[in-house]
Design a protein around this motif. Structure first.
Motif, short mmCIF file in Angstrom:
data_model
loop_
_atom_site.label_atom_id
_atom_site.label_comp_id
_atom_site.label_asym_id
_atom_site.label_seq_id
_atom_site.Cartn_x
_atom_site.Cartn_y
_atom_site.Cartn_z
N ALA A 1 29.24 9.56 -23.97
CA ALA A 1 30.22 9.95 -22.95
C ALA A 1 29.92 11.34 -22.40
O ALA A 1 30.10 11.60 -21.21
N GLY A 2 29.46 12.25 -23.27
CA GLY A 2 29.13 13.59 -22.80
C GLY A 2 27.97 13.57 -21.83
O GLY A 2 27.98 14.26 -20.80
N LYS A 3 26.95 12.78 -22.15
CA LYS A 3 25.79 12.68 -21.26
C LYS A 3 26.17 12.01 -19.95
O LYS A 3 25.73 12.42 -18.88
N ALA A 4 27.00 10.96 -20.03
CA ALA A 4 27.44 10.27 -18.81
C ALA A 4 28.26 11.21 -17.94
O ALA A 4 28.14 11.18 -16.70
N GLY A 5 29.09 12.04 -18.57
CA GLY A 5 29.86 13.02 -17.80
C GLY A 5 28.97 14.01 -17.09
O GLY A 5 29.22 14.40 -15.94
N THR A 6 27.91 14.44 -17.77
CA THR A 6 26.95 15.36 -17.16
C THR A 6 26.28 14.72 -15.96
O THR A 6 26.15 15.34 -14.89
N PHE A 7 25.84 13.47 -16.10
CA PHE A 7 25.22 12.76 -14.98
C PHE A 7 26.18 12.69 -13.80
O PHE A 7 25.80 12.94 -12.66
N ALA A 8 27.44 12.33 -14.08
CA ALA A 8 28.42 12.18 -12.99
C ALA A 8 28.60 13.50 -12.26
O ALA A 8 28.66 13.54 -11.02
N LEU A 9 28.68 14.59 -13.00
CA LEU A 9 28.88 15.90 -12.37
C LEU A 9 27.65 16.33 -11.56
O LEU A 9 27.77 16.85 -10.45
N LEU A 10 26.47 16.12 -12.13
CA LEU A 10 25.26 16.53 -11.43
C LEU A 10 25.05 15.74 -10.14
O LEU A 10 24.47 16.26 -9.17
N TYR A 11 25.53 14.51 -10.10
CA TYR A 11 25.43 13.73 -8.86
C TYR A 11 26.60 14.00 -7.93
O TYR A 11 26.50 13.77 -6.72
N ALA A 12 27.72 14.49 -8.48
CA ALA A 12 28.87 14.80 -7.64
C ALA A 12 28.63 16.03 -6.77
O ALA A 12 29.05 16.07 -5.60
N PHE A 13 27.96 17.04 -7.31
CA PHE A 13 27.82 18.30 -6.60
C PHE A 13 27.09 18.21 -5.26
O PHE A 13 27.58 18.74 -4.25
N PRO A 14 25.93 17.56 -5.18
CA PRO A 14 25.30 17.43 -3.86
C PRO A 14 26.15 16.63 -2.88
O PRO A 14 26.17 16.92 -1.68
N LEU A 15 26.89 15.64 -3.39
CA LEU A 15 27.75 14.85 -2.51
C LEU A 15 28.91 15.69 -1.98
O LEU A 15 29.28 15.59 -0.80
#
Length: 199
Positions: free
Chosen positions: A134-148
């Motif tokens: 879940a921690g890694k998935a959260g990191t992925f979600a945030l890293l993809y959220a920022f450019p969007l």
């Protein structure tokens, strides 16, 4: 949060110069580059840097396992790069008005709580807890959220769509971040209780 979460058949080496470690180092070096681009108002290049960082976060973990290059340095360097990039990115985006300050506060608070937990565990003689998905998935979600979210500043249908998807990723990332924190805290409590009972 590490791209080199160790599977049961992975061998953790003490090597320093590996492909995944170089990728993590490059991601760390991109942090000041992104901050400078935001300050100068070069949003297009900033989006490209964010996208590259998100892709590299996935790539270094995949390469570490496929090339058999999971290393102790990588297990420290990759999450450090993730956290630093997320915090610096949020500060820059909040400073420029792209995201509210509360988003930064919520994520920083989570890291502070876990930092205190790690200190307590270390004093009790325990190593850091194994990374939770879940921690890694959260990191992925945030890293993809920022450019969007940065693209959402564009006055077009692309900006509108990017804003909707970006905020969905950001909120999902925050939820997963705190869910993983709850898992870590629960695990830490059990370890400390067992230690107290044994003592």
């Amino acid at each position: 949060m590490t791209g080199e979460a160790v599977a049961s058949n992975d061998v953790v080496s003490t090597r320093v110069l590996t492909v995944p470690n170089i990728i993590s180092l490059v991601r760390l070096l991109l942090v000041p580059v992104f901050a400078l681009l935001i300050v100068r108002g070069q949003d297009g290049w900033a989006v490209a840097v964010l996208a590259l960082s998100g892709a590299s976060d996935w790539l270094d973990g995949v390469l570490a396992r496929r090339l058999g290059q999971v290393s102790r340095l990588g297990q420290l360097l990759d999450p450090a790069a993730d956290r630093l990039f997320i915090i610096v990115t949020l500060v820059a985006l909040a400073w420029s008005g792209v995201v509210p300050w509360w988003l930064l506060g919520v994520l920083v608070l989570r890291d502070v709580v876990l930092a205190v937990m790690l200190v307590v565990l270390a004093r009790a003689g325990y190593a850091p807890l194994q990374v939770h998905l879940a921690g890694k998935a959260g990191t992925f979600a945030l890293l993809y959220a920022f450019p969007l979210l940065l693209l959402a500043q564009w006055d077009s249908w692309i900006g509108t769509a990017a804003g909707v998807v970006g905020w969905a990723c950001a909120l999902w990332g925050v939820a997963l971040y705190w869910f993983s924190a709850a898992v870590y805290l629960t695990q830490a409590r059990h370890l400390l209780r067992e230690s107290a009972d044994a003592g």
